[in-house]
Design an enzyme around this catalytic site. Structure first.
Site, PDB file in Angstrom:
ATOM      1  N   LYS A  14       0.832  -1.208   0.000  1.00  0.00           N
ATOM      2  CA  LYS A  14       0.000   0.000   0.000  1.00  0.00           C
ATOM      3  C   LYS A  14       0.867   1.260   0.000  1.00  0.00           C
ATOM      4  O   LYS A  14       0.681   2.153  -0.821  1.00  0.00           O
ATOM      5  CB  LYS A  14      -0.918   0.030   1.242  1.00  0.00           C
ATOM      6  CG  LYS A  14      -1.856  -1.162   1.349  1.00  0.00           C
ATOM      7  CD  LYS A  14      -2.756  -1.053   2.555  1.00  0.00           C
ATOM      8  CE  LYS A  14      -2.046  -1.189   3.901  1.00  0.00           C
ATOM      9  NZ  LYS A  14      -1.427  -2.512   4.121  1.00  0.00           N
ATOM     10  N   ARG A  89      -9.630   0.399   8.721  1.00  0.00           N
ATOM     11  CA  ARG A  89      -9.212  -0.964   9.048  1.00  0.00           C
ATOM     12  C   ARG A  89     -10.311  -1.717   9.784  1.00  0.00           C
ATOM     13  O   ARG A  89     -10.115  -2.879  10.126  1.00  0.00           O
ATOM     14  CB  ARG A  89      -7.962  -0.928   9.925  1.00  0.00           C
ATOM     15  CG  ARG A  89      -6.649  -1.010   9.132  1.00  0.00           C
ATOM     16  CD  ARG A  89      -5.511  -0.822  10.113  1.00  0.00           C
ATOM     17  NE  ARG A  89      -4.295  -1.482   9.758  1.00  0.00           N
ATOM     18  CZ  ARG A  89      -3.235  -0.885   9.213  1.00  0.00           C
ATOM     19  NH1 ARG A  89      -3.278   0.379   8.886  1.00  0.00           N
ATOM     20  NH2 ARG A  89      -2.136  -1.564   8.985  1.00  0.00           N
ATOM     21  N   ARG A 128      11.374  -5.611   5.047  1.00  0.00           N
ATOM     22  CA  ARG A 128      11.097  -4.183   4.861  1.00  0.00           C
ATOM     23  C   ARG A 128      12.067  -3.324   5.671  1.00  0.00           C
ATOM     24  O   ARG A 128      12.380  -3.625   6.824  1.00  0.00           O
ATOM     25  CB  ARG A 128       9.661  -3.865   5.288  1.00  0.00           C
ATOM     26  CG  ARG A 128       9.362  -2.367   5.291  1.00  0.00           C
ATOM     27  CD  ARG A 128       7.894  -2.057   5.240  1.00  0.00           C
ATOM     28  NE  ARG A 128       7.147  -2.552   6.368  1.00  0.00           N
ATOM     29  CZ  ARG A 128       5.815  -2.518   6.444  1.00  0.00           C
ATOM     30  NH1 ARG A 128       5.101  -2.044   5.428  1.00  0.00           N
ATOM     31  NH2 ARG A 128       5.196  -2.982   7.505  1.00  0.00           N
ATOM     32  N   ARG A 161      11.188  -1.569  11.267  1.00  0.00           N
ATOM     33  CA  ARG A 161      10.104  -1.266  12.207  1.00  0.00           C
ATOM     34  C   ARG A 161      10.019  -2.351  13.267  1.00  0.00           C
ATOM     35  O   ARG A 161      10.112  -3.534  12.961  1.00  0.00           O
ATOM     36  CB  ARG A 161       8.777  -1.179  11.458  1.00  0.00           C
ATOM     37  CG  ARG A 161       8.569   0.140  10.745  1.00  0.00           C
ATOM     38  CD  ARG A 161       7.396   0.127   9.804  1.00  0.00           C
ATOM     39  NE  ARG A 161       6.173  -0.446  10.354  1.00  0.00           N
ATOM     40  CZ  ARG A 161       5.013  -0.492   9.700  1.00  0.00           C
ATOM     41  NH1 ARG A 161       4.919   0.007   8.477  1.00  0.00           N
ATOM     42  NH2 ARG A 161       3.950  -1.024  10.255  1.00  0.00           N
ATOM     43  N   ARG A 172      -0.401  -9.292  13.495  1.00  0.00           N
ATOM     44  CA  ARG A 172      -0.932  -8.285  12.564  1.00  0.00           C
ATOM     45  C   ARG A 172      -1.741  -8.939  11.450  1.00  0.00           C
ATOM     46  O   ARG A 172      -2.776  -8.416  11.039  1.00  0.00           O
ATOM     47  CB  ARG A 172       0.214  -7.449  12.001  1.00  0.00           C
ATOM     48  CG  ARG A 172       0.792  -6.514  13.056  1.00  0.00           C
ATOM     49  CD  ARG A 172       2.124  -5.937  12.651  1.00  0.00           C
ATOM     50  NE  ARG A 172       2.048  -5.099  11.478  1.00  0.00           N
ATOM     51  CZ  ARG A 172       3.046  -4.914  10.631  1.00  0.00           C
ATOM     52  NH1 ARG A 172       4.205  -5.525  10.829  1.00  0.00           N
ATOM     53  NH2 ARG A 172       2.906  -4.117   9.606  1.00  0.00           N
TER      54      ARG A 172
END
Ligand code: ADP
Ligand code: AMP
Length: 217
Positions: A14, A89, A128, A161, A172
């Site tokens: 996203k 969400r 990431r 992160r 998650r």
């Protein structure tokens, strides 16, 4: 004027797509995750509260999140459109978003859902890396920076992160399935949904999104 929501599970791409789309459409990229992280970094009250949830991979409560986004969507740069990344969400957030936009005489034009299989999500999230300074996103293998550990855009330091740790990733993904996946049906029923195969190169995803939106980029 294009008011767009980008949806999809964590790691779907996203933020990566939103960044490019925003530049092409001259509208702001509004990432709720980025706003929370900026608040955490600045040590604000909102940041301290949000971090209690974010660090576990849970959702920040709807009232807190919607209060924040209401302020953001009222800012002047949103008047000609926006790309909303990471919100809604929950169904509660989706209804609240519609009400906020209605108050401003606006509505969503399209909800782009980026679909990626779960095993790929884990690989994307664990590789990431994000710029501490400008929040640009990279991937160790799929989209590496020119110089390891340095942001191509601003030279800032890249970091991982905390919620991209393997222990948090699974929660998650579970939270996504339980609380966010029902939004696909919700927006399909409203005729707003554009489904995109996110299991292809970053550029091919962008092309598919552009075609789906009727934009020739
Ligand atoms: P989200 O905002 O949906 O959580 P990101 O845009 O941060 O996802 O992407 C998650 C990770 O996957 C990042 O490391 C990014 O560089 C990488 N990525 C994004 N899109 C693709 C793609 N189409 N193919 C492979 N890797 C991708
Ligand atoms: P993201 O950067 O989109 O992966 O979001 C990181 C984290 O911020 C999420 O795991 C949530 O804890 C929190 N968050 C971001 N957007 C929302 C939202 N719309 N509602 C609740 N929590 C959110």
């Amino acid at each position: 004027m294009m008011n767009i929501v980008l949806m999809g599970p964590p790691g779907a791409g996203k933020g990566t797509q939103a960044e490019v789309m925003a530049r092409k459409l001259f509208v702001p990229h509004i990432s709720t995750g980025d706003i929370f992280r900026a608040n955490i970094k600045a040590g604000t009250e909102l940041g301290q509260l949000a971090n209690q949830y974010i660090s576990k991979g849970d959702l920040v409560p709807d009232e807190v999140t919607m209060g924040m986004i209401k302020d953001r969507l009222s800012e002047d740069d949103c008047k000609d459109g926006f790309i909303l990344d990471g919100l809604p969400r929950t169904i509660v957030q989706a209804d609240a978003l519609a009400a906020i936009l209605a108050e401003q005489g606006k509505k969503l034009d399209k909800v782009v859902n980026i679909d990626v299989p779960t095993d790929k999500l884990i690989e994307r999230l664990s590789g990431r890396r994000v710029c501490r300074n400008c929040a640009q996103t990279y991937h160790l293998v799929n989209n590496p920076p020119t110089e390891p550990g340095r942001c191509d855009e601003c030279g800032g330091e890249l970091y991982q992160r905390a919620d991209d740790a393997v222990e948090t990733i699974q929660n998650r993904l579970d939270v996504y399935q339980a609380q966010s996946a029902p939004l696909i049906e919700y927006y399909a029923a409203k005729g707003l949904l554009l489904s995109i195969n996110g299991d292809q190169s970053i550029n091919n995803v962008l092309v598919e999104v552009g075609n789906g939106l009727g934009l020739n980029w």
